[in-house]
Design an enzyme around this catalytic site. Structure first.
Site, PDB file in Angstrom:
ATOM      1  N   HIS A 328       0.798  -1.166   0.147  1.00 53.29           N
ATOM      2  CA  HIS A 328      -0.021  -0.156  -0.148  1.00 53.29           C
ATOM      3  C   HIS A 328       0.912   1.150  -0.069  1.00 53.29           C
ATOM      4  CE1 HIS A 328      -4.087  -1.719   0.863  1.00 53.29           C
ATOM      5  NE2 HIS A 328      -3.313  -2.772   1.181  1.00 53.29           N
ATOM      6  N   CYS A 570       5.367 -17.957 -23.683  1.00 52.00           N
ATOM      7  CA  CYS A 570       3.921 -17.417 -23.819  1.00 52.00           C
ATOM      8  C   CYS A 570       3.742 -17.022 -25.260  1.00 52.00           C
ATOM      9  CB  CYS A 570       3.960 -16.250 -22.877  1.00 52.00           C
ATOM     10  SG  CYS A 570       5.106 -14.699 -23.258  1.00 52.00           S
TER      11      CYS A 570
END
Length: 624
Positions: A328, A570
Site C-alpha cells: 500500500h 508465452c
C-alpha cells in the site's frame, strides 16, 4: 496545521526493521497523527520497540480471534506530541476507545466516546437479528481504534477483505460497515466532526480501479460507500477525490505477486473521509464545512520509500527482487485553522499503560511460593527474573547485542579456540533444563555459559564440562593482554565430522518450488545455488567442503532433470513462462504456466499477455 497520514503497513515489525526503528518510521511519514492498519500484532507480541517511540503516544487494537493462524489485521494510531501530560495539542486525544460497537468501552457496555449504546438484540435490514456475540466478534478482530481529539473524532479502520463466494465473511463485512455507520450517525447527531481514515478494502468507483470490468460499481459495498458521500446525499467528503475529481491512475494498493505496481495496475482502497461543520460558527453547511474551510490538501504519497530495493517497482517475471515493503501507499491530509484544545493528559487507554508494555504488578503470593522462581545473574551482577528471561530469545552468534564492544575481541578469540562466548545466554520456558557450567580446558576462559542438557557433554571444542555451581563468575571478566596476541588453535574436534553440514538440507522441496508465492523455479535454483557458492566454508575441513559441493551439485542435477529444465513460451512475447500451482479446488496442486511479465492494463502490449497453459497431467498426479 494538522497533518494526518493513513498507511497500511502490511506488518508493523517488518516496517520498523526496514527503517531501523519505530521512531525513524514515524519521522519519515512526518505527520501529527499517523494511522497504521494491518499491524499483524497480537497482545502477546507487544513490546516497546514496536509500540513506544519518543515524542509519540500510541493507541492500538489487536486481533483477539486468531482463527487458527498467526496474528493478522490490527490497527495503531500514533500521535506526535511534545508532552504527554498537561498538553493543549490537538494531536494528543482527550479520549480513546478500542472498537466501535461500544461493547468494549466500559464495564456497563457503553462507549467511552459519546456514550454510544446498542440495544440488544439489534435487528438490521439484510442481516436479521444480530446477537451480542456477533458484535463482539466485529470488535475482536482489531479493526478499529477511535481517538477523540476534542474538535473531531478520528476513526482508524481496517475494513475486511472478502471473496464473493464466502457468505460468512460477506455477512461479517456487511455487519462491520452497518454498525460502523450507526456509530458515525450517532456522533454526527451530537454535532461532532467525524474523520474516517484507513484501508477500507473498497474502491468506490470505476475511476478508482484499473481496468474495472462492466458492472464494477454495482457491487453492494461500493454502492454503500458511495451512499456515504456528499454527492450522493451522505455526510462525508472523500477528501482525495473531492480535491482531485478527474485524476485517473491514482491508486494506493497493488498486487505484489504479479508485479502490478510496474505498470500502475492497482486500486484506490485507502481513504480519508471527513464530515462536520467548520470553526466559523456559520449556519450554512453548504460552503462552510470543515472540508471547504480547513482542508488544505489531500494526496497519495507515491514517493514514500516502502521497500529496501533501490528500484522497488521493477518486476521482471519474478526473477528479480520485488518490493519487500508494504503493498500500500500512504495517503495524507493537511488541515489548517484547527484551534488548540483545553489542557489534558494522555488517556488511560494509551499503549504506555498496557500491562504488556508497563508490566504487571506482582502479588505477595509470588514471594511466598518456594521453588517456583528462579533467578540468574546477568553480566552486571543484577538478578534477572524468569519472566524477563522468557522474553529473551536464544542466540549464540557474535552479533548478539548482549556482547559489548569491549567484550567482542575476547569473544572472537575464545570462539576461535573452541571456547564459549562470554555472553552466550540461551533461555527456554522451563529453566529446570538449564544449568550454569564452568569451562575447563582453557585457563583464560572462566566465563559461565547456560547449556542445554544435550550440550552438557560437549562444547564447541568437544571438551567435557564439570559442574561448578558454587563459583560465581562474572560474564564480562577482563581478558589478559596475551589473549589478543595468541594464535588461534585449530583442532580436529572443532568440526563435528560425525555430522557434516550438507547443503542438501537447504534444497527446497518440490512442493515449495511449485508454490504460487514463489516466482520461478529457475529463481529458486539460481538464488540457492548462488548462496551455496557465496557461503564461507573456511571453518569446514576441505574434504567436507568438497563432499558438500558434490552432494549439492548432484542434487541440483536431479532437480533439474525432474523439472525437465524447459519452460513453455508465452504466446504474446515468446518468452519463458513462470510455473504456478492451484491452491484450492478440484485441481489443487496441479502445475500451470503463465506469462512472466508484470500485470498491467490490457491496452499495454508490454504488460502480461494473459498466457495460460496447464502442465502435463503427469505432473499433477506424480510428485516431483
Amino acid at each position: 496545521m494538522v497533518k494526518i497520514v493513513t498507511y497500511n503497513v502490511n506488518g508493523l515489525r517488518p516496517r520498523v526493521a526496514q527503517h531501523g526503528s519505530l521512531r525513524r518510521l514515524l519521522d519519515a511519514l512526518d505527520a501529527d497523527i499517523i494511522c497504521f492498519q494491518e499491524t499483524k500484532l497480537s497482545r502477546q507480541d507487544l513490546s516497546g520497540d514496536v509500540i513506544m517511540a519518543e515524542g509519540y503516544e500510541a493507541f492500538i487494537s489487536c486481533n483477539r480471534t486468531l482463527r487458527g493462524r498467526g496474528a493478522y489485521s490490527g490497527v495503531a494510531t500514533f500521535c506526535r506530541v511534545t508532552s504527554a501530560f498537561s498538553c493543549q495539542e490537538v494531536a494528543l486525544p482527550v479520549a480513546a476507545e478500542e472498537g466501535f460497537t461500544g461493547l468494549q468501552g466500559s464495564a456497563e457496555g457503553s462507549a467511552i466516546i459519546g456514550d454510544f449504546v446498542l440495544e440488544m438484540p439489534v435487528e438490521e435490514e439484510g442481516l436479521g437479528v444480530i446477537t451480542r456475540e456477533e458484535l463482539l466478534r466485529v470488535d475482536n478482530e482489531g479493526r478499529c481504534i477511535i481517538t477523540d481529539h476534542g474538535h473531531f473524532v478520528l476513526f482508524n479502520i481496517y475494513g475486511p477483505a472478502v471473496g464473493e463466494d464466502d457468505e460468512e465473511r460477506v455477512r461479517f463485512k456487511l455487519l462491520f460497515y452497518k454498525i460502523l455507520q450507526k456509530r458515525w450517525d450517532f456522533l454526527l447527531a451530537l454535532g461532532k466532526r467525524v474523520f474516517v481514515v484507513g484501508d477500507m478494502n473498497i474502491a468506490p468507483g470505476s475511476i478508482d480501479r484499473c481496468d474495472a470490468p462492466p458492472g464494477f460499481e454495482k457491487q453492494m459495498f461500493r454502492e454503500w460507500l458511495r451512499s456515504m458521500l456528499r454527492e450522493n446525499g451522505g455526510p462525508f467528503f472523500d477528501a482525495f477525490r473531492s480535491k482531485h475529481p478527474e485524476r485517473v491512475g491514482a491508486y494506493t494498493c497493488f498486487n505484489q505477486k504479479v508485479g502490478a505496481e510496474e505498470y500502475n495496475y492497482g486500486s484506490r482502497i485507502d481513504h480519508i473521509l471527513i464530515s462536520g461543520a467548520c470553526f466559523h460558527h456559520c449556519n450554512s453547511m453548504e460552503d462552510h464545512s470543515v472540508f471547504h474551510c480547513h482542508v488544505e490538501d489531500c494526496e497519495i504519497m507515491n514517493h514514500f520509500r516502502r521497500g529496501d530495493s533501490e528500484n522497488i517497482s521493477k518486476w521482471k517475471g519474478g526473477r528479480s527482487i520485488k518490493l519487500e515493503g508494504s503493498d500500500h501507499i500512504p495517503v495524507y491530509i493537511i488541515l489548517n485553522g484547527i484551534p488548540e484544545v483545553p489542557v489534558h493528559n494522555t488517556p488511560s487507554t494509551a499503549a504506555r499503560y498496557l500491562p504488556e508494555i508497563r508490566g504487571r504488578q506482582q502479588t505477595i503470593v509470588s514471594f511466598l511460593l518456594k521453588g517456583k522462581n528462579y533467578e540468574l545473574e546477568d553480566a552486571t551482577g543484577s538478578n534477572m527474573s524468569k519472566d524477563r528471561i522468557d522474553e529473551s530469545s536464544c542466540s549464540d552468534d557474535l552479533e548478539n547485542k548482549s556482547i559489548s564492544k569491549e567484550e567482542l575481541p575476547t569473544a572472537i578469540t575464545e570462539f576461535s579456540k573452541g571456547g564459549n562466548l562470554p555472553s552466550l545466554t540461551c533461555k527456554r520456558r522451563n529453566l529446570d533444563h538449564w544449568v550454569n557450567e564452568g569451562s575447563s580446558g582453557n585457563s583464560n576462559n572462566n566465563n559461565p555459559t547456560l547449556l542445554a542438557p544435550q550440550s552438557q557433554k560437549a562444547s564447541f571444542s568437544g571438551n567435557k564440562f564439570t559442574s561448578n555451581k558454587k563459583n560465581k563468575h562474572n560474564l564480562s571478566s577482563q581478558p589478559t593482554i596475551k589473549s589478543f596476541f595468541r594464535q588461534p588453535e585449530t583442532k580436529t574436534g572443532d568440526a563435528d565430522i560425525n555430522n557434516p553440514v550438507s547443503s542438501v538440507d537447504t534444497v527446497p522441496d518440490m512442493d515449495e518450488l511449485r508454490s504460487p508465492k514463489d516466482d520461478s523455479l529457475l529463481e529458486h535454483i539460481h538464488c540457492t545455488a548462488a548462496a551455496d557458492e557465496d557461503q564461507d566454508n573456511s571453518d569446514i575441513p576441505c574434504s567436507q567442503s568438497t563432499d558438500k559441493c558434490n552432494v549439492a551439485t548432484l542434487e541440483w542435477q536431479r532437480i533439474q532433470l525432474r523439472m525437465k529444465t524447459t519452460l513453455p513460451l508465452c504466446k504474446g512475447h515468446r518468452e519463458p513462462c513462470i510455473p504456478r500451482s492451484v491452491k484450492k479446488g478440484s485441481n489443487i496442486g496441479r502445475l500451470f504456466y503463465v506469462c512472466a511479465r508484470a500485470q498491467g492494463p490490457s491496452s499495454n502490449p508490454e504488460a502480461n499477455c494473459g498466457h495460460f497453459q496447464w502442465a502435463s497431467v503427469k505432473s499433477k498426479g506424480q510428485r516431483q
